[in-house]
Design an enzyme around this catalytic site. Sequence first.
Site, mmCIF file in Angstrom:
data_model
loop_
_atom_site.group_PDB
_atom_site.id
_atom_site.type_symbol
_atom_site.label_atom_id
_atom_site.label_comp_id
_atom_site.label_asym_id
_atom_site.label_seq_id
_atom_site.Cartn_x
_atom_site.Cartn_y
_atom_site.Cartn_z
ATOM 1 N N ALA A 1 -4.962 7.129 17.889
ATOM 2 C CA ALA A 1 -3.604 7.560 18.241
ATOM 3 C C ALA A 1 -2.587 6.547 17.730
ATOM 4 C CB ALA A 1 -3.495 7.731 19.754
ATOM 5 N N LYS B 1 0.866 -1.185 0.000
ATOM 6 C CA LYS B 1 0.000 0.000 0.000
ATOM 7 C C LYS B 1 0.900 1.231 0.000
ATOM 8 C CE LYS B 1 -2.425 1.327 3.630
ATOM 9 N NZ LYS B 1 -3.456 1.282 4.684
#
Length: 329
Positions: free
Chosen positions: A226, A67
């Site tokens: 996060a 990716k």
Amino acid sequence: MLILTREDIKKVFSMKDAIEADKEALRIYSEGKSVVPLRVNIDIPKEQGQSLFMPAYVEGLDATGIKIVSVFPKNIEIGKPSVPAKMILLDGKTGEVSAIMDGTYLTQLRTGAVQGAATDILARKDAKIGVLFGTGGQAATQLEAMLCVRELEEVRVFDINIKRAKEFVEEMKINLAQYSTKIIAVENGNEAIKDADIITTVTTSRRPVFDGSLVKKGAHVNGVGAYTPEMQELDELIIKNSDKIYFDTMEGVLAEAGDFIIPMKKGIVSKDDFQGELGRVILEEIPGRENDQEITLFKTVGVAVLDVVTAYRIYKKAVENNIGSNIEI
């Protein structure tokens, strides 16, 4: 070579499909049956940009892929996406490119689905109230994943910008109308979580977004947003008070997630306080939730094997259904 757009993927691959693909990917990773090199980050100072290359190989599927995600903030000035992404899937037997697909939607789908997998495995079966923190690009699939695995009566949505939260809720009422869940925007996140069964955070906050002491017994918490050592969506109390803590990958979370790096540096928790990877629960090597009073917590920072397995399953369904555009180079 098959070209698949966002709309092509949506035609053949549901959130339920993505959740099953992510469970498969987590199991494969925890079995040690994938190769996941460290991602390569290339800075592009001239454009204040960065390109990230995230490869993986899954022997059992004869699939490999990479990716490519770029972060180019100045793209907004010329009307282009600031975070363009593409997924390239290769045939593991021949090395030929099988497909190129929309990497932005793939990321949203597999990231929502990995939370959905954790919620399906760890949350109480009778969960009725959900809370979602954050309304950014990942939020829609996070919400859908929660609704997909539990028959929730209500989901409360919190964002630091209440106007944004209300706009998101109105959009979701239309896009997720197939679920009979009441979706509402809330102005106080701490009030919203007091009786919540499932809490999902998907923000880039550097300080905790809710008070962990208010989480009720039996709740399940997902930390999704996060992903750097400086970010901290989850406060130290919920890390300390959780009865069982699971990760997508132990290596990734402990290297990248401030939610755990910060309290570990303070000596509040240690590696001994964590159960391990969700894939090992799927493999029945370690227990998941064992009673309705346990607070369970799942943290994900993402791993390329999720992309490859999901992309492979999308590709197979697209071929079966004759979806996408075939090209030869």
